[in-house]
Design an enzyme around this catalytic site. Sequence first.
Site, PDB file in Angstrom:
ATOM      1  N   GLU A  19      -0.621  -2.058   5.139  1.00 53.40           N
ATOM      2  CA  GLU A  19       0.267  -1.963   6.310  1.00 53.40           C
ATOM      3  C   GLU A  19       0.064  -0.661   7.060  1.00 53.40           C
ATOM      4  O   GLU A  19       0.216  -0.599   8.269  1.00 53.40           O
ATOM      5  CB  GLU A  19       1.739  -2.079   5.870  1.00 53.40           C
ATOM      6  CG  GLU A  19       2.727  -2.263   7.025  1.00 53.40           C
ATOM      7  CD  GLU A  19       2.975  -1.002   7.841  1.00 53.40           C
ATOM      8  OE1 GLU A  19       3.040  -1.098   9.075  1.00 53.40           O
ATOM      9  OE2 GLU A  19       3.088   0.083   7.257  1.00 53.40           O
TER      10      GLU A  19
ATOM     11  N   ASP B 202       0.812  -1.229   0.000  1.00 56.78           N
ATOM     12  CA  ASP B 202       0.000   0.000   0.000  1.00 56.78           C
ATOM     13  C   ASP B 202       0.839   1.270   0.000  1.00 56.78           C
ATOM     14  O   ASP B 202       1.997   1.286   0.404  1.00 56.78           O
ATOM     15  CB  ASP B 202      -0.972   0.012   1.194  1.00 56.78           C
ATOM     16  CG  ASP B 202      -0.257  -0.162   2.536  1.00 56.78           C
ATOM     17  OD1 ASP B 202       0.793  -0.858   2.588  1.00 56.78           O
ATOM     18  OD2 ASP B 202      -0.739   0.391   3.543  1.00 56.78           O
TER      19      ASP B 202
HETATM   20 ZN   LIG Z   1       5.029   3.678   6.520  1.00 56.83          ZN
HETATM   21 ZN   LIG Z   2       6.392   0.931   5.609  1.00 53.17          ZN
END
Ligand SMILES: [Zn+2]
Ligand SMILES: [Zn+2]
Length: 393
Positions: free
Chosen positions: A138, A80
Amino acid sequence: MKEKIKQLAGKYAAEFVANRRHLHTNPELSFQEYETQKFVAEQLRTLGLAPQAMANTGLVALLEGKNPSKKVVALRADMDALPILEANDVSYKSTNPGVMHACGHDVHTASLLGVARILTELKDEFEGTVKLVFQPGEELAPGGASMMIREGVLENPTPQGMIGQHVAPQIPVGKIGFREGMYMASTDEIYLTVKGKGGHGAAPELGVDPVLVASHLIVALQQIVSRNRPQNSPSVLSFGRVIANGATNVIPNEVKIDGTFRCMNEIWREEGLRRIQKLAEGLCESMGAECEVRIVRGYPYLENHPELTRRLRAEASEYMGEENIVDLDIWMAGEDFAFYSQVTDSCFYRLGTRNEERGIVSGVHTPTFDVDEHSLEIGAGLMSWLALQELAV
Ligand SMILES: [Zn+2]
Ligand SMILES: [Zn+2]
Protein backbone atom coordinates in the site's frame (compact mmCIF):
# COMPACT_ATOMS: atom_id res chain seq x y z
CA MET A 1 -26.16 -12.36 15.32
CA LYS A 2 -24.64 -9.19 16.75
CA GLU A 3 -24.24 -10.81 20.14
CA LYS A 4 -22.81 -13.97 18.61
CA ILE A 5 -20.17 -11.97 16.77
CA LYS A 6 -19.31 -9.95 19.85
CA GLN A 7 -19.01 -13.11 21.87
CA LEU A 8 -16.69 -14.73 19.28
CA ALA A 9 -14.60 -11.56 18.96
CA GLY A 10 -14.14 -11.58 22.73
CA LYS A 11 -13.38 -15.29 22.82
CA TYR A 12 -10.62 -14.99 20.19
CA ALA A 13 -9.32 -11.52 21.11
CA ALA A 14 -6.09 -12.93 22.54
CA GLU A 15 -5.46 -14.75 19.26
CA PHE A 16 -6.00 -11.52 17.29
CA VAL A 17 -3.49 -9.75 19.53
CA ALA A 18 -0.98 -12.61 19.20
CA ASN A 19 -1.28 -12.47 15.40
CA ARG A 20 -0.84 -8.72 15.41
CA ARG A 21 2.22 -8.98 17.62
CA HIS A 22 3.73 -11.66 15.38
CA LEU A 23 3.26 -9.39 12.38
CA HIS A 24 4.54 -6.36 14.26
CA THR A 25 7.69 -8.21 15.31
CA ASN A 26 8.31 -9.36 11.74
CA PRO A 27 7.52 -6.41 9.47
CA GLU A 28 8.32 -6.48 5.76
CA LEU A 29 8.58 -3.65 3.26
CA SER A 30 6.18 -3.08 0.37
CA PHE A 31 6.13 -5.88 -2.20
CA GLN A 32 8.47 -7.97 -0.05
CA GLU A 33 5.78 -9.44 2.23
CA TYR A 34 6.95 -13.05 1.70
CA GLU A 35 6.90 -14.24 5.32
CA THR A 36 3.76 -12.25 6.03
CA GLN A 37 2.06 -13.92 3.08
CA LYS A 38 3.16 -17.34 4.32
CA PHE A 39 1.93 -16.60 7.84
CA VAL A 40 -1.46 -15.34 6.66
CA ALA A 41 -1.89 -18.27 4.24
CA GLU A 42 -1.15 -20.77 7.03
CA GLN A 43 -3.65 -19.14 9.34
CA LEU A 44 -6.33 -19.21 6.64
CA ARG A 45 -5.61 -22.84 5.79
CA THR A 46 -5.93 -23.77 9.46
CA LEU A 47 -9.44 -22.37 9.26
CA GLY A 48 -10.18 -24.59 6.27
CA LEU A 49 -9.92 -21.83 3.68
CA ALA A 50 -7.99 -22.04 0.40
CA PRO A 51 -6.02 -18.82 -0.07
CA GLN A 52 -4.68 -18.00 -3.54
CA ALA A 53 -1.58 -15.89 -4.12
CA MET A 54 -2.10 -12.71 -6.13
CA ALA A 55 0.15 -9.76 -7.03
CA ASN A 56 3.17 -11.85 -5.92
CA THR A 57 2.92 -11.29 -2.19
CA GLY A 58 -0.85 -10.80 -1.82
CA LEU A 59 -3.59 -13.33 -1.04
CA VAL A 60 -7.27 -13.79 -1.72
CA ALA A 61 -9.55 -16.27 0.01
CA LEU A 62 -13.26 -16.95 -0.28
CA LEU A 63 -15.28 -17.60 2.84
CA GLU A 64 -18.55 -19.10 1.67
CA GLY A 65 -21.75 -19.24 3.61
CA LYS A 66 -24.88 -21.02 2.46
CA ASN A 67 -25.93 -20.18 -1.10
CA PRO A 68 -22.49 -18.66 -1.83
CA SER A 69 -23.41 -17.02 -5.13
CA LYS A 70 -26.21 -14.97 -3.60
CA LYS A 71 -24.03 -11.94 -2.94
CA VAL A 72 -20.32 -11.24 -2.54
CA VAL A 73 -18.72 -8.65 -0.27
CA ALA A 74 -14.97 -8.01 -0.28
CA LEU A 75 -12.96 -6.98 2.79
CA ARG A 76 -9.48 -5.58 2.35
CA ALA A 77 -6.38 -5.49 4.54
CA ASP A 78 -2.96 -4.20 3.53
CA MET A 79 0.12 -6.01 4.82
CA ASP A 80 3.25 -3.90 4.24
CA ALA A 81 5.42 -2.00 6.71
CA LEU A 82 7.50 1.18 6.42
CA PRO A 83 11.24 1.99 6.33
CA ILE A 84 11.25 3.38 9.89
CA LEU A 85 13.40 2.35 12.86
CA GLU A 86 11.01 1.50 15.68
CA ALA A 87 11.55 3.51 18.87
CA ASN A 88 8.95 1.74 21.03
CA ASP A 89 10.21 -0.30 23.95
CA VAL A 90 7.70 -3.14 23.76
CA SER A 91 7.97 -6.94 23.86
CA TYR A 92 6.70 -7.11 20.28
CA LYS A 93 9.17 -4.53 18.92
CA SER A 94 10.27 -4.99 15.31
CA THR A 95 13.15 -7.46 14.92
CA ASN A 96 13.76 -6.28 11.36
CA PRO A 97 15.92 -3.19 11.97
CA GLY A 98 14.81 -0.12 10.06
CA VAL A 99 11.46 -1.67 9.15
CA MET A 100 8.34 -1.04 11.21
CA HIS A 101 4.59 -1.48 11.08
CA ALA A 102 4.12 2.24 11.65
CA CYS A 103 0.88 2.55 9.70
CA GLY A 104 -1.08 -0.17 11.50
CA HIS A 105 -1.17 -2.59 8.58
CA ASP A 106 -0.36 -5.32 11.12
CA VAL A 107 -3.65 -4.43 12.82
CA HIS A 108 -5.54 -4.49 9.52
CA THR A 109 -4.12 -7.90 8.62
CA ALA A 110 -4.71 -9.39 12.08
CA SER A 111 -8.25 -7.98 12.12
CA LEU A 112 -9.06 -9.55 8.78
CA LEU A 113 -7.65 -12.86 10.01
CA GLY A 114 -9.96 -12.33 12.96
CA VAL A 115 -12.90 -11.89 10.58
CA ALA A 116 -11.92 -15.19 8.97
CA ARG A 117 -11.91 -16.84 12.41
CA ILE A 118 -15.27 -15.41 13.43
CA LEU A 119 -17.14 -15.96 10.17
CA THR A 120 -15.81 -19.50 9.68
CA GLU A 121 -17.64 -20.40 12.86
CA LEU A 122 -20.81 -18.75 11.57
CA LYS A 123 -20.77 -19.96 7.98
CA ASP A 124 -23.93 -22.02 8.39
CA GLU A 125 -25.73 -18.92 9.56
CA PHE A 126 -25.31 -16.54 6.63
CA GLU A 127 -25.86 -16.56 2.89
CA GLY A 128 -23.35 -15.34 0.34
CA THR A 129 -19.56 -15.08 0.14
CA VAL A 130 -17.05 -12.94 1.93
CA LYS A 131 -13.96 -12.30 -0.17
CA LEU A 132 -10.91 -11.74 2.00
CA VAL A 133 -8.35 -9.54 0.27
CA PHE A 134 -4.85 -9.32 1.76
CA GLN A 135 -2.93 -6.95 -0.48
CA PRO A 136 0.75 -6.03 -0.62
CA GLY A 137 2.43 -2.69 -1.13
CA GLU A 138 0.00 0.00 0.00
CA GLU A 139 2.83 2.37 0.88
CA LEU A 140 4.67 2.31 -2.43
CA ALA A 141 3.73 3.29 -5.99
CA PRO A 142 2.11 1.86 -8.03
CA GLY A 143 0.24 0.47 -5.01
CA GLY A 144 -0.63 -3.18 -4.44
CA ALA A 145 -4.32 -2.43 -4.98
CA SER A 146 -3.73 -1.51 -8.62
CA MET A 147 -1.89 -4.81 -9.14
CA MET A 148 -4.59 -6.84 -7.39
CA ILE A 149 -7.23 -5.25 -9.62
CA ARG A 150 -5.18 -5.92 -12.74
CA GLU A 151 -4.83 -9.55 -11.68
CA GLY A 152 -8.57 -9.93 -11.22
CA VAL A 153 -9.31 -9.49 -7.53
CA LEU A 154 -12.67 -7.95 -8.45
CA GLU A 155 -13.64 -10.91 -10.66
CA ASN A 156 -14.56 -14.56 -10.07
CA PRO A 157 -16.64 -13.79 -8.14
CA THR A 158 -17.23 -10.05 -8.48
CA PRO A 159 -17.94 -8.36 -5.14
CA GLN A 160 -20.88 -5.97 -4.95
CA GLY A 161 -19.03 -3.90 -2.39
CA MET A 162 -15.53 -3.41 -1.05
CA ILE A 163 -14.83 -2.44 2.57
CA GLY A 164 -11.51 -1.38 4.07
CA GLN A 165 -10.59 -0.22 7.55
CA HIS A 166 -7.58 1.78 8.71
CA VAL A 167 -6.28 2.55 12.18
CA ALA A 168 -6.75 6.12 13.39
CA PRO A 169 -4.40 7.26 16.17
CA GLN A 170 -6.34 10.52 16.50
CA ILE A 171 -9.59 8.69 17.31
CA PRO A 172 -9.99 7.08 20.77
CA VAL A 173 -10.17 3.30 20.84
CA GLY A 174 -13.81 2.21 20.83
CA LYS A 175 -14.84 4.78 18.25
CA ILE A 176 -15.21 4.45 14.48
CA GLY A 177 -15.00 7.20 11.84
CA PHE A 178 -16.98 7.46 8.61
CA ARG A 179 -17.21 9.92 5.76
CA GLU A 180 -19.42 9.79 2.68
CA GLY A 181 -18.14 10.89 -0.71
CA MET A 182 -14.68 12.37 -1.21
CA TYR A 183 -12.36 11.33 1.58
CA MET A 184 -8.69 11.10 0.57
CA ALA A 185 -6.70 12.79 -2.18
CA SER A 186 -5.05 11.77 -5.42
CA THR A 187 -1.28 11.97 -5.07
CA ASP A 188 0.97 12.81 -8.01
CA GLU A 189 4.63 13.71 -7.77
CA ILE A 190 5.99 16.69 -9.70
CA TYR A 191 9.68 16.97 -10.58
CA LEU A 192 10.74 20.22 -12.25
CA THR A 193 14.22 21.04 -13.48
CA VAL A 194 14.71 24.71 -14.36
CA LYS A 195 17.65 24.96 -16.71
CA GLY A 196 19.42 28.31 -17.11
CA LYS A 197 23.01 29.33 -17.60
CA GLY A 198 25.12 29.75 -14.52
CA GLY A 199 28.20 31.84 -13.90
CA HIS A 200 29.72 34.37 -11.51
CA GLY A 201 27.25 35.85 -9.09
CA ALA A 202 28.68 39.27 -9.95
CA ALA A 203 27.66 39.01 -13.60
CA PRO A 204 24.09 37.68 -13.91
CA GLU A 205 23.65 39.53 -17.21
CA LEU A 206 25.96 37.01 -18.87
CA GLY A 207 23.71 34.05 -18.12
CA VAL A 208 20.17 33.04 -17.24
CA ASP A 209 19.66 32.80 -13.49
CA PRO A 210 17.61 29.63 -12.84
CA VAL A 211 17.23 30.55 -9.16
CA LEU A 212 15.25 33.66 -10.00
CA VAL A 213 13.22 31.79 -12.61
CA ALA A 214 12.49 29.00 -10.13
CA SER A 215 11.39 31.55 -7.52
CA HIS A 216 8.88 33.04 -9.95
CA LEU A 217 7.76 29.58 -10.93
CA ILE A 218 7.04 28.44 -7.37
CA VAL A 219 4.90 31.51 -6.77
CA ALA A 220 3.18 31.36 -10.17
CA LEU A 221 2.23 27.69 -9.85
CA GLN A 222 0.14 28.46 -6.76
CA GLN A 223 -2.31 30.31 -8.99
CA ILE A 224 -3.35 26.96 -10.42
CA VAL A 225 -4.63 25.94 -7.01
CA SER A 226 -6.03 29.35 -6.06
CA ARG A 227 -7.49 30.45 -9.41
CA ASN A 228 -8.19 27.37 -11.54
CA ARG A 229 -9.37 24.59 -9.26
CA PRO A 230 -13.07 23.75 -9.33
CA GLN A 231 -14.80 24.82 -6.13
CA ASN A 232 -15.86 21.26 -5.42
CA SER A 233 -12.35 19.83 -5.25
CA PRO A 234 -9.99 20.57 -2.39
CA SER A 235 -6.49 20.78 -3.90
CA VAL A 236 -2.95 21.10 -2.63
CA LEU A 237 0.28 21.88 -4.43
CA SER A 238 3.36 21.70 -2.21
CA PHE A 239 7.04 21.84 -3.05
CA GLY A 240 9.15 20.36 -0.31
CA ARG A 241 12.47 20.10 -2.07
CA VAL A 242 14.18 22.96 -3.88
CA ILE A 243 17.82 22.52 -4.79
CA ALA A 244 19.93 25.32 -6.26
CA ASN A 245 23.40 24.08 -5.70
CA GLY A 246 25.36 27.28 -6.28
CA ALA A 247 27.11 29.49 -3.73
CA THR A 248 26.96 33.10 -2.54
CA ASN A 249 28.94 34.09 -5.61
CA VAL A 250 27.99 31.26 -7.98
CA ILE A 251 24.80 31.14 -10.02
CA PRO A 252 24.11 27.46 -10.74
CA ASN A 253 23.12 26.06 -14.12
CA GLU A 254 19.90 24.52 -12.88
CA VAL A 255 17.44 24.33 -10.03
CA LYS A 256 15.43 21.28 -9.07
CA ILE A 257 11.95 21.65 -7.57
CA ASP A 258 10.11 18.56 -6.29
CA GLY A 259 6.60 18.53 -4.99
CA THR A 260 3.18 16.95 -4.85
CA PHE A 261 -0.18 17.79 -6.41
CA ARG A 262 -3.26 16.44 -4.63
CA CYS A 263 -6.96 16.80 -5.28
CA MET A 264 -10.32 15.04 -5.15
CA ASN A 265 -11.61 15.10 -8.69
CA GLU A 266 -10.13 12.95 -11.45
CA ILE A 267 -11.03 15.36 -14.27
CA TRP A 268 -9.49 18.28 -12.43
CA ARG A 269 -6.49 16.11 -11.59
CA GLU A 270 -5.71 15.72 -15.32
CA GLU A 271 -6.40 19.40 -16.00
CA GLY A 272 -4.27 20.53 -13.05
CA LEU A 273 -1.32 18.41 -14.12
CA ARG A 274 -1.64 19.74 -17.67
CA ARG A 275 -1.66 23.32 -16.39
CA ILE A 276 1.36 22.74 -14.17
CA GLN A 277 3.31 21.43 -17.16
CA LYS A 278 2.20 24.25 -19.46
CA LEU A 279 2.85 27.04 -16.97
CA ALA A 280 6.26 25.65 -15.99
CA GLU A 281 7.39 25.36 -19.59
CA GLY A 282 5.90 28.68 -20.68
CA LEU A 283 7.11 30.75 -17.74
CA CYS A 284 10.64 29.39 -17.94
CA GLU A 285 10.76 29.98 -21.66
CA SER A 286 9.56 33.57 -21.27
CA MET A 287 12.48 34.18 -18.91
CA GLY A 288 15.05 32.59 -21.18
CA ALA A 289 15.28 29.30 -19.32
CA GLU A 290 13.95 25.84 -20.01
CA CYS A 291 11.91 23.56 -17.85
CA GLU A 292 11.96 19.80 -17.81
CA VAL A 293 8.73 18.51 -16.29
CA ARG A 294 8.41 14.96 -14.99
CA ILE A 295 5.17 13.79 -13.43
CA VAL A 296 4.98 10.49 -11.57
CA ARG A 297 1.42 9.26 -11.25
CA GLY A 298 0.33 8.20 -7.80
CA TYR A 299 -3.00 7.01 -6.45
CA PRO A 300 -6.39 8.34 -7.55
CA TYR A 301 -8.64 10.10 -5.07
CA LEU A 302 -10.66 8.01 -2.66
CA GLU A 303 -14.42 8.24 -2.97
CA ASN A 304 -16.57 6.57 -0.32
CA HIS A 305 -19.72 5.39 -2.09
CA PRO A 306 -22.47 7.47 -0.41
CA GLU A 307 -25.18 4.82 -0.17
CA LEU A 308 -22.86 2.02 0.95
CA THR A 309 -21.18 4.33 3.47
CA ARG A 310 -24.50 5.49 4.87
CA ARG A 311 -25.57 1.89 5.34
CA LEU A 312 -22.28 0.84 6.92
CA ARG A 313 -22.40 3.79 9.24
CA ALA A 314 -25.89 2.82 10.42
CA GLU A 315 -24.80 -0.81 10.79
CA ALA A 316 -21.70 0.23 12.74
CA SER A 317 -23.85 2.42 14.95
CA GLU A 318 -26.01 -0.59 15.73
CA TYR A 319 -22.90 -2.61 16.67
CA MET A 320 -20.96 0.10 18.50
CA GLY A 321 -23.65 2.54 19.70
CA GLU A 322 -24.31 5.86 17.95
CA GLU A 323 -22.17 7.73 20.51
CA ASN A 324 -19.14 5.83 19.21
CA ILE A 325 -19.47 6.88 15.58
CA VAL A 326 -17.57 10.00 14.55
CA ASP A 327 -17.55 12.06 11.36
CA LEU A 328 -14.27 12.22 9.51
CA ASP A 329 -12.87 15.29 7.79
CA ILE A 330 -11.37 15.02 4.35
CA TRP A 331 -7.71 14.12 4.55
CA MET A 332 -5.31 15.17 1.78
CA ALA A 333 -3.10 12.12 2.19
CA GLY A 334 -3.26 9.30 -0.34
CA GLU A 335 -4.27 5.67 0.08
CA ASP A 336 -4.24 2.97 -2.58
CA PHE A 337 -7.67 1.71 -1.49
CA ALA A 338 -8.69 4.57 -3.82
CA PHE A 339 -8.06 2.26 -6.78
CA TYR A 340 -10.91 0.01 -5.63
CA SER A 341 -13.13 3.02 -5.01
CA GLN A 342 -12.66 4.12 -8.64
CA VAL A 343 -14.03 0.86 -10.02
CA THR A 344 -16.45 -0.58 -7.47
CA ASP A 345 -18.74 0.60 -4.66
CA SER A 346 -16.32 1.03 -1.77
CA CYS A 347 -16.08 2.33 1.76
CA PHE A 348 -12.93 3.06 3.73
CA TYR A 349 -13.58 3.78 7.41
CA ARG A 350 -11.36 4.38 10.40
CA LEU A 351 -10.82 2.32 13.51
CA GLY A 352 -9.96 4.29 16.65
CA THR A 353 -6.70 3.14 18.26
CA ARG A 354 -5.80 6.07 20.56
CA ASN A 355 -5.45 5.74 24.32
CA GLU A 356 -4.24 8.93 25.97
CA GLU A 357 -4.10 7.45 29.47
CA ARG A 358 -1.64 4.85 28.26
CA GLY A 359 0.31 7.35 26.17
CA ILE A 360 -0.72 5.78 22.84
CA VAL A 361 -0.98 9.00 20.87
CA SER A 362 1.75 8.98 18.19
CA GLY A 363 0.73 9.50 14.58
CA VAL A 364 1.08 6.97 11.79
CA HIS A 365 4.47 6.94 10.04
CA THR A 366 6.33 7.90 13.25
CA PRO A 367 8.86 5.69 15.13
CA THR A 368 6.68 5.72 18.26
CA PHE A 369 3.42 4.75 16.60
CA ASP A 370 1.46 2.05 18.45
CA VAL A 371 -2.17 1.09 18.98
CA ASP A 372 -4.44 0.17 21.85
CA GLU A 373 -4.79 -3.52 21.06
CA HIS A 374 -8.39 -3.59 22.23
CA SER A 375 -8.97 -2.17 18.73
CA LEU A 376 -8.34 -5.66 17.32
CA GLU A 377 -11.37 -7.19 19.00
CA ILE A 378 -13.42 -4.24 17.76
CA GLY A 379 -11.88 -4.26 14.27
CA ALA A 380 -12.43 -7.97 13.70
CA GLY A 381 -15.91 -8.03 15.23
CA LEU A 382 -17.17 -4.90 13.52
CA MET A 383 -15.87 -5.92 10.11
CA SER A 384 -17.52 -9.35 10.49
CA TRP A 385 -20.79 -7.67 11.41
CA LEU A 386 -20.61 -5.20 8.52
CA ALA A 387 -19.88 -7.97 6.03
CA LEU A 388 -22.86 -10.05 7.17
CA GLN A 389 -25.15 -7.03 7.21
CA GLU A 390 -24.12 -6.19 3.66
CA LEU A 391 -24.63 -9.76 2.48
CA ALA A 392 -28.14 -9.57 3.86
CA VAL A 393 -29.05 -6.33 2.02
ZN1 LIG B 1 0.80 4.66 5.67
ZN1 LIG C 1 -1.79 2.81 5.94
